[in-house]
Design an enzyme around this catalytic site. Structure first.
Site, PDB file in Angstrom:
ATOM      1  N   ASP A  70       0.817  -1.116  -0.022  1.00 22.45           N
ATOM      2  CA  ASP A  70       0.039  -0.124  -0.051  1.00 22.45           C
ATOM      3  C   ASP A  70       0.776   1.366  -0.051  1.00 22.45           C
ATOM      4  OD1 ASP A  70      -2.231   1.562   0.162  1.00 22.45           O
ATOM      5  OD2 ASP A  70      -3.170   0.563   2.066  1.00 22.45           O
ATOM      6  N   ASP A 108     -10.769   2.201  -2.815  1.00 25.13           N
ATOM      7  CA  ASP A 108     -11.323   1.995  -1.510  1.00 25.13           C
ATOM      8  C   ASP A 108     -12.904   2.059  -1.340  1.00 25.13           C
ATOM      9  OD1 ASP A 108      -8.976   1.368  -0.182  1.00 25.13           O
ATOM     10  OD2 ASP A 108      -8.530   3.350   0.594  1.00 25.13           O
TER      11      ASP A 108
HETATM   12  C1  DGJ Z   1      -5.672   2.166   1.857  1.00 27.98           C
HETATM   13  C2  DGJ Z   1      -6.262   0.711   1.134  1.00 27.98           C
HETATM   14  O1  DGJ Z   1      -6.700   1.275  -0.032  1.00 27.98           O
HETATM   15  C3  DGJ Z   1      -7.197  -0.004   2.058  1.00 27.98           C
HETATM   16  O2  DGJ Z   1      -7.568  -1.087   1.358  1.00 27.98           O
HETATM   17  C4  DGJ Z   1      -6.498  -0.349   3.363  1.00 27.98           C
HETATM   18  O3  DGJ Z   1      -5.376  -1.179   3.246  1.00 27.98           O
HETATM   19  C5  DGJ Z   1      -6.021   1.030   4.114  1.00 27.98           C
HETATM   20  N1  DGJ Z   1      -5.228   1.708   3.405  1.00 27.98           N
HETATM   21  C6  DGJ Z   1      -5.234   0.567   5.371  1.00 27.98           C
HETATM   22  O4  DGJ Z   1      -4.829   1.456   5.916  1.00 27.98           O
END
Ligand code: DGJ
Length: 719
Positions: free
Chosen positions: A475, A545
């Site tokens: 990430d 997200d």
């Molecule tokens: C952003 C990601 O897109 C989410 O899926 C998740 O992993 C969060 N970060 C965790 O902090």
């Protein structure tokens, strides 16, 4: 007249004593240039394959002030008024550069693609030199043998005795004939990525850019389609598809000035990125990838998808595991019992992998929420006293593989890492760092080789210690918020954005050299890094997200223009949805998630038995259709952007034996009249037996179990 078809490879046609037409051919496309030593290289043609007789008669674009066909205009000597590819300040301060052909050659070329596969084609190398300065630029064009893909890029070598400064460094220009050209591109923001935008190219500049520093696909994306004869159509019309294979700041400029051609420029965004090239150094630009389709935007998508599956994605010949990711289910509330329960639940629904997301790490500073511990990649023993060993044992017990989340390019100022290495973060010289997510997040400075070693070591330590880890979610949740590298000298601060991405690629290459098999997801606050600069080191990306099934239809539609379903992580999540608070049925959520790489993003213990049973069946069915979705050809049939509350697409297996048809209602009105959708891509002579998946009606569809010819399904469609 006898038909002269070009063969794969090159065709040379003498024009005059000096000039030569060089044609590069992919299976169905030709690209032709006119090369004359001592002159600037000229564009002649990019389009469907043409015969050598037609190539011989191609005319140069009329060369006057307003119609240009120069492939690589450099600023200052002969080009001052128009957009240019290259601008530089010579060591003596001269701002003018004049690049003419010194030499050129076409050679058969084989190389290792960034995903490790071997690719081959014909490589045209044009060497340009400035008569006044020892500056050398190579223009490269690679025409693939097996897929309609043309890549172009450059390298620039400083032969002067002192440092020169590059102030603009695009790839060669692609001229596009004016003819009611429409540009399709993708704009978005966090939780709303890849929104499709289509606009006619009018006069002036269209600029598409990103300056995030890290996540270059969150807002504008660096892939564009140009429909050459009116508004974009899915299956008809000529369309150029172009992608810049780069993960950093980019700029695409389409200049529509007085000339008969739009000039398409793409490259690294030069804003605050002037590059100092020392004596003898070479600067290489990221590649632009082009395809030319005579079968609409869908034709471009299919070529990009097959190119991606062959050369730009890891393990794209392997079916993807169906997974449960812990994020929306428990957020930071990680503990052994909870993880074990989630593993058990996903296994009982037929899933194959469990991924533990954010929240598992930190010692002195604990990751209880998003404001601490990034950088301290040790297990939080208060949450997980028996460590990763127990998680792996639980995964084994439950019969699923185990994956883990990291965000290795980041730190919190509340971390032991930051206490030890405050000099490792990106920040403006002499200023306090600007802190992002959680009020404390900062970005590590990947320009610094020590930081690169450290980032590599995060993956290396995990995978050395726990070789059973089958999946990593990588990430990145911050932009560059204040400009400055504590590693780069003050004179080279403008190298930050470029050196960061070189450092990142260097780490990715090291990871893949040592761990070729592990599955890695490319995630950056959702789909912030869906680009062909980084993807070759990854297996897939997190689309957004926002897991709301309805908005996902729009985002996944846009994403599908350049990226194949196998790469698009698409998860069933809870309702009301955590991003938009919309409630949709479990059927609808499954119907949408199954059109990509299926997964779940939910707390299964909060699901009803009926929902679990529905998902169990959906997963069983997905396993049957998985090869068609992940390896088949996509046909977009009815756009959600059309505004009539309907969307439809389908995947067809390569042998056309099987197809999966998706039909989504975007709104529900009483007595709503919905059109039949004509299918596409089927074999007209084959008979296809219809079977509805994820059925909720008590009565089957009238067509259930019946067989229809491909011809009927494509001409008429189902009721
Ligand atoms: C952003 C990601 O897109 C989410 O899926 C998740 O992993 C969060 N970060 C965790 O902090």
């Amino acid at each position: 007249m006898k038909k002269l078809l070009p063969i794969l490879g090159l065709v040379l046609c003498a024009m005059s004593a000096h000039a030569e037409k060089i044609s590069l051919n992919t299976p169905h496309n030709s690209f032709v240039v006119d090369l004359d030593k001592g002159a600037e290289p000229q564009f002649l043609y990019y389009g469907a394959s043409i015969s050598s007789a037609d190539i011989a008669n191609l005319q140069k674009i009329k060369d006057d002030n307003w119609s240009r066909s120069d492939l690589y205009p450099a600023y200052g000597a002969t080009h001052t008024m128009n957009e240019i590819c290259l601008a530089m300040r010579h060591a003596d301060g001269n701002l003018s550069t004049n690049l003419v052909i010194d030499d050129y050659k076409v050679t058969p070329h084989t190389e290792t693609a960034p995903n490790g596969a071997t690719r081959s084609g014909q490589l045209l190398t044009i060497t340009l030199k400035d008569p006044l300065y020892p500056t050398t630029v190579h223009l490269y064009y690679l025409a693939y043998n097996d897929v309609d893909m043309l890549e172009s890029w450059t390298d620039i070598t400083n032969g002067e005795k002192k440092t020169v400064t590059l102030t603009q460094f695009y790839n060669p220009v692609m001229p596009v004939r004016r003819n009611n050209v429409h540009c399709t591109h993708f704009h978005g923001s966090w939780a709303s990525e890849a929104q499709l935008v289509e606009q006619p190219l009018k006069t002036g500049l269209l600029e598409i850019k990103n300056k995030d520093g890290l996540r270059n696909a969150t807002s504008d994306r660096n892939e564009v389609m140009l429909s050459l004869d009116g508004p974009a159509r899915e299956n008809t019309g000529d369309v150029i598809g172009a992608a810049l294979c780069y993960s950093g700041n980019f700029r695409i400029t389409i200049d529509s000035d007085e000339s008969d051609y739009h000039q398409y420029f793409a490259g690294i965004n030069p804003d605050n990125s002037e590059y100092h090239l020392k004596k003898g150094e070479t600067f290489t630009t990221p590649r632009s990838a082009y395809t030319y389709s005579v079968s609409g935007t869908n034709g471009v998508s299919q070529t990009f998808h097959s190119w991606a599956r062959k050369y730009m994605l890891r393990h794209a010949d392997k079916e993807r595991m169906i997974l449960l990711n812990s994020w929306e289910g428990v957020y930071f509330d990680i503990n052994h019992e909870g993880m074990d329960q989630m593993m058990h639940d996903i296994a009982s629904m037929g899933g194959e992998l469990f991924v533990m997301d954010d929240g598992w790490f930190g010692d002195k500073y604990r990751r209880l929420t998003d404001n601490a511990a990034l950088g301290d990649w040790v297990v939080d023993t208060k949450k997980l006293p028996e460590g990763i060993e127990r998680l792996l044992a639980d995964a084994r017990k439950n019969g699923v593989k185990f994956g883990i989340w990291i965000e290795p390019e980041m730190a919190n100022t509340t971390s032991e890492l930051y206490e030890k290495h405050p000099d490792w973060i990106i920040k403006a010289p002499g200023r306090e760092p600007v802190q992002g997510r959680g009020g404390t997040q900062v970005v590590l400075d990947l320009c610094n080789p020590q930081v690169q070693d450290y980032v590599f070591s995060i993956v290396d330590n995990l995978l050395t210690k726990y070789p059973e880890i089958a999946y990593i979610k990588w990430d990145a949740n911050a932009p560059v918020m204040n400009h400055g590298s504590q590693y780069l000298p003050m004179a080279d601060q403008s190298h930050l954005y470029i050196e960061y991405h070189k450092g990142l690629i260097n780490v990715c290459e090291r990871v893949r050299a040592k761990y070729p098999d592990v599955v890695i997801q490319d995630c950056a606050s959702g789909g912030g890094r869906a680009n062909y600069g980084l993807l070759p080191y990854f297996d897939e990306f997190w689309v957004s997200d926002n897991t709301d099934a309805l908005q996902r239809i729009f985002m996944q539609w846009g994403t599908s223009y350049f990226f194949p379903a196998i790469a698009m992580a698409s998860h069933i999540s809870a309702v009301p949805n955590h991003a938009v608070y919309r409630t949709t049925s479990i059927k609808f959520r499954c119907d949408v998630a199954m059109s990509g790489r299926l997964g779940m993003e939910i707390q299964p213990k909060n699901m009803t038995d009926e929902e679990k049973a529905f998902c169990r069946q959906a997963i069983t069915d997905y396993k049957k259709i998985r090869p068609v979705i992940q390896f088949g050809d996509l046909y977009r049939l009815h756009s959600p952007y059309a505004g009539d509350f309907l969307a439809s697409e389908m995947y067809v297996s390569e042998d056309k034996e099987q197809a999966v048809f998706f039909w989504w209602k975007l709104e529900t009105y009483k007595n709503q009249h919905l059109p039949r959708i004509k299918m596409a891509g089927l074999d007209p002579d084959k008979y296809y037996t219809i079977h509805e998946l994820n059925r909720i009606d008590n009565e089957p569809l009238q067509c259930e179990g019946k067989s229809y010819s491909g011809a009927y399904l494509m001409q008429t469609g189902l009721e």
